[in-house]
Design an enzyme around this catalytic site. Structure first.
Site, PDB file in Angstrom:
ATOM      1  CG  ASP A 100      -2.266  -0.996   1.055  1.00  0.00           C
ATOM      2  OD1 ASP A 100      -2.140  -0.928  -0.388  1.00  0.00           O
ATOM      3  OD2 ASP A 100      -2.810  -1.459   1.779  1.00  0.00           O
ATOM      4  CG  ASP A 162      -7.785  -3.718  -1.537  1.00  0.00           C
ATOM      5  OD1 ASP A 162      -8.033  -5.102  -2.084  1.00  0.00           O
ATOM      6  OD2 ASP A 162      -7.967  -2.935  -0.440  1.00  0.00           O
TER       7      ASP A 162
HETATM    8  N1  GLY Z   1      -7.699  -1.372   2.014  1.00  0.00           N
HETATM    9  C1  GLY Z   1      -8.143  -2.196   2.721  1.00  0.00           C
HETATM   10  C2  GLY Z   1      -9.135  -1.339   2.561  1.00  0.00           C
HETATM   11  O1  GLY Z   1     -10.186  -1.155   1.387  1.00  0.00           O
HETATM   12  O2  GLY Z   1     -10.046  -1.412   3.376  1.00  0.00           O
END
Ligand code: GLY
Length: 382
Positions: A100, A162
């Site tokens: 992330d 994601d």
């Molecule tokens: N990327 C984790 C979420 O969207 O909660």
């Protein structure tokens, strides 16, 4: 053009909502300057600057850059720069970083570099891009999501939808360094996502487990949605926005087609809930759990799709984006001075963290309204 027609038809909504955003955020920008908020407690922003590895930590500063770019108000800039500084603690132990890093730095330091030209911000963003590239697994052609375990299972070989939103930092690094290795990794991951995550009807698997040795898909997991085989709506919105961003960066038509495929699934699934997304599009009728953040993210992606397709295709995308944003504003936004957050009713996952303000809800809501006002500044695109 349909796009312009919809914008002018909704000008009052766009202008009034922007005014409310600016009024509220110009206050909280000063009040929460030394914090990295995630949610609010009794109306007051919490602070996660002590945990610089949190995947959501870039959104507050990113939101400040969106507001600064649109208004020129120096208070926003000061808070964005402070956020960048607070995030530097993460570089003390890069082994704790995960995929992330795109969410964390591209909209913060990437945006900062674009707006200020500061070489220190460029460097931060390059460290993040290189960290992401280092997670690439040649066997299977994908980027590993997390480290260690997830709910007791070893997650080596796991990918999550994601990650499509983390790819823009790789496209950026390729352009910045004149080195296409980063783009090759991003495109390999996007192609794996089409193959293993996106189902034929435009719904998707949140988590896919690959055999770490061969790269083959061995399992799918329910992740943050209701169950295996269901469709977590925020995952769908990450895919929708992520694929149109990959299309804009690469001009590969298969990414546009995939973004449209997911968009059609998303739009058809919010039509019956007054354009307010449920947490999972395949959950039982009761209990009714919403996720406002999925709506704000999807609206950003739908606006970008509308800008990319020929005129006669624009209507469903821009119309749905505006319907979602109007529904969110009417039902889920708080303009109360005693509440630091704006968008309420976000949900972390089907089983936990239901109906609360979450910082990325505010970020994407503001990004979407800024786009509708005509801003060409998209932190994910450069
Ligand atoms: N990327 C984790 C979420 O969207 O909660």
């Amino acid at each position: 053009m349909f796009y312009e027609k919809y914008i002018s038809k909704n000008k009052t909504f766009i202008d009034e909502t922007w005014k409310k955003l600016d009024e509220k955020l110009s206050r909280t920008a000063v009040k929460s300057r030394d914090k990295i908020p995630y949610t609010t407690k009794d109306g007051v922003h919490d602070d996660h600057s002590g945990n610089p590895f949190m995947w959501t930590n870039g959104f507050w500063g990113g939101l400040m850059w969106i507001m600064y770019e649109a208004t020129g108000n120096e208070e926003y800039k000061k808070t964005a720069l402070r956020s960048e500084e607070l995030m530097d603690k993460a570089f003390a132990d890069v082994s704790k970083l995960h995929h992330d890093v795109g969410f964390m730095w591209h909209i913060l330091s990437g945006a900062s570099y674009r707006l200020t030209g500061d070489p220190a911000s460029r460097n931060r963003n390059l460290i993040a891009a290189m960290t992401l590239a280092s997670r690439y697994k040649e066997n299977g052609g994908y980027i590993r999501a997390w480290n260690g375990t997830w709910f007791g299972r070893d997650n080596d070989g796991w990918t999550i939808i994601d990650c499509m939103m983390n790819l823009p930092i790789l496209y950026w690094a390729s352009k910045e360094l004149g080195d296409d290795r980063f783009t090759q990794i991003a495109m390999a991951h996007a192609d794996m996502t089409i193959r293993d995550h996106v189902r034929d009807d435009g719904s998707m698997n949140h988590i896919v487990a690959h055999d770490p040795a061969t790269g083959e898909m061995i399992d799918t997991l329910g992740g943050q949605g209701y169950a295996v085989g269901s469709t977590w709506s925020r995952g769908a919105s990450w895919g929708l926005y992520g694929f149109i961003l990959s299309y804009i960066h690469t001009t590969e038509k298969r990414y546009l087609d995939t973004a449209k495929q997911i968009a059609h699934y998303f739009i058809s699934n919010v039509a019956d809930t007054d354009y307010l997304p449920l947490v999972d599009f395949r959950a039982p009728e009761e209990p009714v759990y919403y996720d406002s953040t999925a709506g704000a993210i999807a609206a950003c992606g739908l606006i970008e799709i509308a800008k990319q397709v020929p005129e006669h295709e624009q209507r469903p995308y821009i119309a749905a984006a505006i319907k979602i944003l109007k529904a969110l504003e009417e039902k889920f936004c708080s303009w109360d001075e005693n509440e630091d957050s704006i968008l309420q009713m976000g949900t972390e996952m089907y089983t936990r963290g239901i109906h609360k303000p979450i910082i990325y809800g505010d970020y994407f809501f503001a990004e979407a309204i800024a786009k509708l006002r005509g801003s060409e500044f998209n932190p994910w695109l450069k």
